[in-house]
Every structure is written in C-alpha cells, then in structure tokens.
Enzyme design. Structure first.
Site, PDB file in Angstrom:
ATOM      1  CG  LEU A 354     -10.390 -21.284  48.536  1.00  0.00           C
ATOM      2  CD1 LEU A 354      -9.767 -21.386  50.062  1.00  0.00           C
ATOM      3  CD2 LEU A 354     -11.447 -21.974  48.634  1.00  0.00           C
ATOM      4  N   GLY A 355     -11.844 -16.736  47.198  1.00  0.00           N
ATOM      5  CA  GLY A 355     -12.232 -15.514  47.618  1.00  0.00           C
ATOM      6  C   GLY A 355     -11.384 -14.442  47.600  1.00  0.00           C
ATOM      7  N   GLY A 358      -9.984  -6.775  50.276  1.00  0.00           N
ATOM      8  CA  GLY A 358      -9.170  -5.585  49.941  1.00  0.00           C
ATOM      9  C   GLY A 358      -7.967  -5.903  49.984  1.00  0.00           C
ATOM     10  N   GLY A 360      -6.239  -8.787  49.317  1.00  0.00           N
ATOM     11  CA  GLY A 360      -5.686  -9.908  48.501  1.00  0.00           C
ATOM     12  C   GLY A 360      -6.807 -11.031  47.976  1.00  0.00           C
ATOM     13  CE  LYS A 377      -5.231 -11.364  53.575  1.00  0.00           C
ATOM     14  NZ  LYS A 377      -5.494 -10.775  54.773  1.00  0.00           N
ATOM     15  CG  ASP A 475     -12.496  -6.372  58.591  1.00  0.00           C
ATOM     16  OD1 ASP A 475     -13.728  -5.543  58.797  1.00  0.00           O
ATOM     17  OD2 ASP A 475     -11.942  -6.582  57.768  1.00  0.00           O
TER      18      ASP A 475
END
Length: 659
Positions: A354-355, A358, A360, A377, A475
């Site tokens: 999916l993406g 930084g 993982g 993730k 973030d």
C-alpha cells in the site's frame, strides 16, 4: 335503603380494566434447558452449554448473540395506555479474551421483536445500527453492562451500567459497583473480571421509577447503584419480548447468563449464586475432552510413526510455536501470530504493498478466519523505531479510540519481525489526491476537503485533550491522513508520538518529524508541544487548499515555501489565487478564505500566537469568527507583521512580530 342491582351492574361495567394483566407471566430459570424450542429463542452465535448456561457470544470478533423468552409479554394496558410494572433478576459473567481488555458488553432488553434485522455488533450490542439509532419507532428499552468506552456514544468509562431508550447513547449511566447493606460506600466491581454477578432491574409504573442493583452475592442490596425517574409508557407497546443481547468487536469477550427470573406482579425472585451452573464445571468438561483427544492422538502417533522421526517432528513443531507470554498480553491490543499475518498479506507480496515510509512498508491483508481487511505495517530493520519504540506504540497508542484516528488492531513481535496491524483504509492516504504532481485519477472536491480538515482537527483535539494523557503526534502531514471507504479522514502513523501527563511538559530534546511541518522552535529547544502539532496542522490546512506540498522544490523561488507564498498573496490582496486550480473555482469562498487565514495563524513563528485545537475547531464550525485584520505593517525584513483585533476566546496576537 337497598340499591337497585341494575345501576350497580352498570357502575361495575364502567370501571376501567385492571392495571395489570389477569395472568401476568412469571418465570425463573435456575438452569437453561438445551432444548431451545421450549426454553429460549436463540439467534446469532448464542447457544446453551452442556451444563445449562446461556452462552451469548464467544471470543470471535464482530459477532452477535441473543437469548429471548419465546413468547410475547403484555407490557401495557391497552385501555389506559399505561405501562405495567416489572421486575427481573439475572446472573451473568463477562470473560474477556485478554484479561486486561474488556470487549463490548451485554444488555437486558425489552423490544417489540426478537429478530433485530440489520442490527450491528460492537457498540450497538446487536440491537440497532447507525440508521436506526435514535428513532422513536424502535420502542426499545435496554439496560447495558458495557466494558468499552465509546466516545461517539459519550460513554462515561469502560466499566459502566447505562439505561438506553431507542438509542445506544445512554439517557443515564453510572460506574459499576454495588452496596453492602449498612455501608454507604460504593464497592468497586469490574464487569469483565469473570466473576458471577447478579443484577436486579425493577420498574415501578405507578411511581415512574427505574432501579438497577448489582451484587456479587445472592441477597439483593437495599440500595440500587442507579435510580432513574422515567415513564416507559411511550416506549412500550401492548406486547413486548424480553431477553438478552450481546456482541463483540475488535476486542472480544465471552458473555454468559447463568440464571434468570422475571415477574410482573412483584419483585423477581433473587437467584442463589452458589446453586447456579459454574464456568469451572464447563472448563473441566472441556479440559477432559481435550485430554482424551490428545491421548488418542498420541496413541495414533505411536502406531503410525517411527519413534525417532516422531521426536524430530515434535522438536520442529516446538521451534515454530509462537508462545504468547503474560507480558505480551499486558501490552493491550490483540497479539497476532506471524504466520497468520504472512498468509493474510500473501507472504508480504509486492502486489499487496500500500505504501512505504521511513519506518517500513505497509501491506494490505485479509484475515483468513474473519475475512477482515487489514493493513500490516512491517517495521524495517533499518528503521529508527526499535523494539522500545515499538512496544511503546503498542501499549499506549493501541488504547486510543476515536472515529478520526486509524485504529491499531494488534501486533506481532515473533520471528524477529515487528508488525503492526491497523484498520484498512480503502481510499489510501490524502496526499495521493491533493498534489498535482501525483496526477490522481480523482480530484477531491471542496466539500470533501473541508470535511477531512474537520475530521483531522477532531482527531487531534482528542489526542491533545480527550485522552487520559496528552498525546503529541509529531508527524501531522497529508501522507499520514488516511481515508476510509466513505472518505472520512483519519489520522494515522503514531510511530513518532510522545505521551505525557496533562499539565506537565514532555522531556525530550530529539527533533523528529518531516521538513516543512516542523515548528521553528523545535530546532532551538527540541521540545515538542501541542503548539508544534498545531504548526504542522497549519501546513496541512494550506496544502489541502492549495494542492501542493509545504516545500515544493520544483517551484519558482517565490513559490518554494508554501506559507511564504500564501502570505505574499494575502498581502497583495489576491489570496484566492493560491486555491488548487483543479477545483475550477467550485468552492465556498468564505470557507476557503477562513481555512487559508487559519492555516497562516497556525503557522505563526511564535508558539504563543497559534490557536489551540479547541479554538481551531470553534473557528472551523463558525462558533466564533477569525480575528479581524486591522492593518499590515511591512518592515522590509521579511514577511513583516500585522495587528489584529480578537475576541476574548481567541489567542492574543497583538504583540506578533512576524508571520
């Protein structure tokens, strides 16, 4: 003088009908018969155990279980339309899958139906759904015993009793406990302790009074834990069904009813807890069955396999076993096994990707048992997020629950891999839809963008003020805003989050985050605050409106820094020129101007001049107007400054030197 019999007869005929049914039902179950057709109506996954316990739900996720008395009961006088009094007592137990985490609870229910078509599990307890919730046509009365705090339903805590009328938001609720006669101090009671708990629910139709009483003993205390004045006549119909409903969500529990008594002519008979069936007996039966199964299996192995090959096989199996230890259960969210997640993601295949970032890569997965879609993730071995940060995120962030945050469902720390399991967000991250350089197939319209802005502001307010500790995300950016199947915005990726007690200051000097979203003071002090989160949120506001990143390296020098460019356009009096051209002018200009100005307020170099998230939400909802600009003071030293006039609820910006 004797009265004539005819007038007396006419007088008697004109009297109203009795206030209670002529043969009101009364029943008691000290044990439930496995023949459900004559005992109870069971729906969903509910069943009756071999030793006579009503087992509503097991530890399977997102399931519903119900047990209802099979026949309708008269609950209202059809002539006067007044509700009848009733009383019930029952013994129950809630046993969570993991001892420190309660799943959703159970509810004693009075309803016009036993079927509940379209009802949802989780917070709706198998009684209602999003559409039906709150309709007066539901004619639903329930007393919930809940072990999950749902902020959307305004639950007071994760261990409460609530009275629900036609909706799952309780009209009144209280922390669970019980009283001992002669002692006015409320005793603590944990609903998901696995203990056998007796509940009494009594409704007096004459006094319009509802009482709920709890105890871990057989004798009913004289003092209820919840007493509510309420007239149930508008809720009840002439005939209603009574019973129990429960459900599970991501967090799961087993729900048991050991015995039940019901009466409409007086107080229900209390149950003798010592003489009711026991879960201990049930566990013994299961252990006995498991023992004989294992024994037969071992005998089979002896006859089928050479001893030496059998020993080698057992050793290999033991090496592959993933043991979940006590300290792992204490972390909170559900621990998954590595094999389960590997199969769900098809071996972490690139087609499932999916993406990545930084820390993982993130893969889409589908759990084999429940067919639930998840996002996994996979923490990179090169990531700065090591085991310490990983455990911190699981044990703390995993307990956050808000509709505008991506929910952490579980984790895995076996096989040397660090894996986090989240809700799957069908529409991916926000940055895929707003940046021109991404050439998205779909352009989000202004209404969608404005709603996402509101969604993320609500999620951030919960992090800053709504939880037991202050949570700094550190973030906030478009890449960490995820969109579900209904295009609702949810803030995700808490790998850099910092927690500290309300009223204290975070202790850290490490600067983390993404360039373009970092507040200026972080480079000086290294200490994040809620104000530094607000700065990043300001950058997010501007990029959602403008359709570009906070720092655009390929842009012309005057457009390189987004906040500077927007400031210049404001000073020139042509602020609307910064709006994403792909929207083709189809915007609410008042909302756009407000969001742009608010983005600049949040992006102030001075932390004291930035609004709090609570103030931001008031501006977005139009509760208070943005500060009125009185004049621009250009000093040739950069962006200059301005003087503003604000109301008492807005931040003081009068001493601002530069924006």
């Amino acid at each position: 003088m004797l009265l004539s019999p005819l007038p007396c007869l006419l007088f008697l005929l004109l009297l109203p009908p009795p206030t209670q049914p002529t043969s009101p039902p009364s029943f008691i179950y000290n044990i439930f018969n496995s023949n459900q057709s004559t005992n109870l109506t069971l729906t969903g996954i509910a069943d009756i155990t071999g030793n006579g316990i009503l087992h509503l739900t097991n530890v399977s996720s997102h399931q519903i279980g119900r047990g209802f008395y099979p026949d309708p009961i008269p609950f209202k006088n059809p002539a006067t339309q007044n509700a009848y009094s009733f009383s019930t007592a029952f013994a129950f137990s809630i046993v969570p899958k993991y001892r420190k985490l309660g799943g959703h609870g159970l509810a004693f229910t009075v309803s016009p139906t036993k079927d509940f078509p379209g009802a949802q599990p989780s917070q709706y307890l198998g009684l209602l759904n999003v559409t039906l919730n709150g309709n007066t046509s539901n004619h639903l009365f329930a007393v919930e015993f809940d072990t999950v705090q749902d902020f959307e339903l305004s639950d007071i805590n994760d261990n409460h009793v609530g009275v629900n009328i036609n909706r799952m938001k309780s009209v009144n609720s209280t922390k669970t406990g019980f009283f001992i006669d002669g002692n006015s101090t409320k005793q603590d009671l944990c609903l998901h302790s696995g203990k056998k708990i007796q509940a009494w629910i009594d409704y007096d139709a004459v006094k319009h009074q509802l009482n709920v009483t709890l105890s871990v003993f057989s004798k009913k205390p004289t003092t209820p834990i919840l007493s509510l004045p309420v007239d149930l006549s508008p809720v009840f119909q002439d005939f209603m069904y009574v019973g129990f409903s429960s459900s599970t969500g991501v967090l799961t529990s087993s729900h048991y009813i050991f015995g039940w008594s019901f009466n409409m002519t007086g107080n229900a008979e209390s149950l003798d807890l010592d003489h009711l069936p026991s879960l201990l007996e049930l566990k013994k039966n299961k252990k006995g069955f498991e023992f004989w199964s294992v024994l037969m299996f071992l005998i089979f192995l002896v006859f089928c396999i050479v001893v030496i090959f059998g020993a080698v096989y057992v050793i290999k199996r033991l090496k592959r076993t993933e043991v979940v230890e006590d300290w792992e259960l204490d972390l909170g969210p559900h621990p998954y096994c590595y094999k389960e997640l590997k199969e769900a993601t098809k071996g972490f295949h690139e087609k499932q990707l999916l993406g990545f970032g930084g820390s993982g890569k993130v893969y889409k997965g589908v759990l084999a048992d429940s067919k639930t879609e998840i996002a996994v993730k996979r923490i990179s071995r090169k990531s700065k997020q090591g085991p310490k940060e990983f455990l911190s995120e699981v044990s703390t962030i995993g307990r956050l629950r808000h509709r505008n945050l991506v929910q952490l469902l579980g984790w895995s720390g076996n096989k040397g891999e660090l894996l986090l399991v989240y809700d799957y967000m069908a529409n991916g991250s926000l940055d895929k839809y707003i940046y021109r350089s991404n050439n998205p197939k779909m352009i989000l319209n202004w209404d969608q963008r404005f709603k996402i802005i509101n969604d993320i502001s609500n999620g951030l307010l919960y992090l800053h003020e709504g939880w037991e500790q202050t949570v700094l995300h550190r973030d906030v950016k478009a890449g960490n805003v995820l969109l579900d199947s209904d295009w609702n915005g949810r803030l995700g990726d808490f790998g850099l989050a910092k927690l500290y007690d309300h009223g204290s200051n975070p202790i850290t000097t490490k600067v983390v985050g993404t360039l373009g979203y970092l507040a200026p003071e972080l480079t000086r002090t290294g200490k994040p605050t809620t104000s530094s989160d607000v700065y990043a949120f300001g950058a997010l506001l501007l990029e959602v409106v403008c359709g570009r990143r906070p720092i655009e390296l390929k842009a012309s020098p005057e457009e390189l820094i987004l906040v500077d460019w927007v400031w210049d356009k404001w000073r020139e009096g042509c602020l609307l020129e910064v709006v994403d051209s792909r929207l083709k002018g189809a915007v609410n200009e008042a909302e756009v101007m407000m969001v742009l100005k608010l983005g600049l307020m949040c992006s102030s170099d001075e932390p004291l001049f930035r609004p709090s998230l609570r103030q931001v939400i008031r501006y977005l909802k139009g509760v208070v107007p943005l500060p009125e600009i009185l004049g621009l003071l250009c000093d040739g030293g950069g962006k200059g400054g301005f003087v503003v006039k604000v109301d008492d609820s807005a931040p003081s910006l009068g001493k601002m030197k530069s924006w």
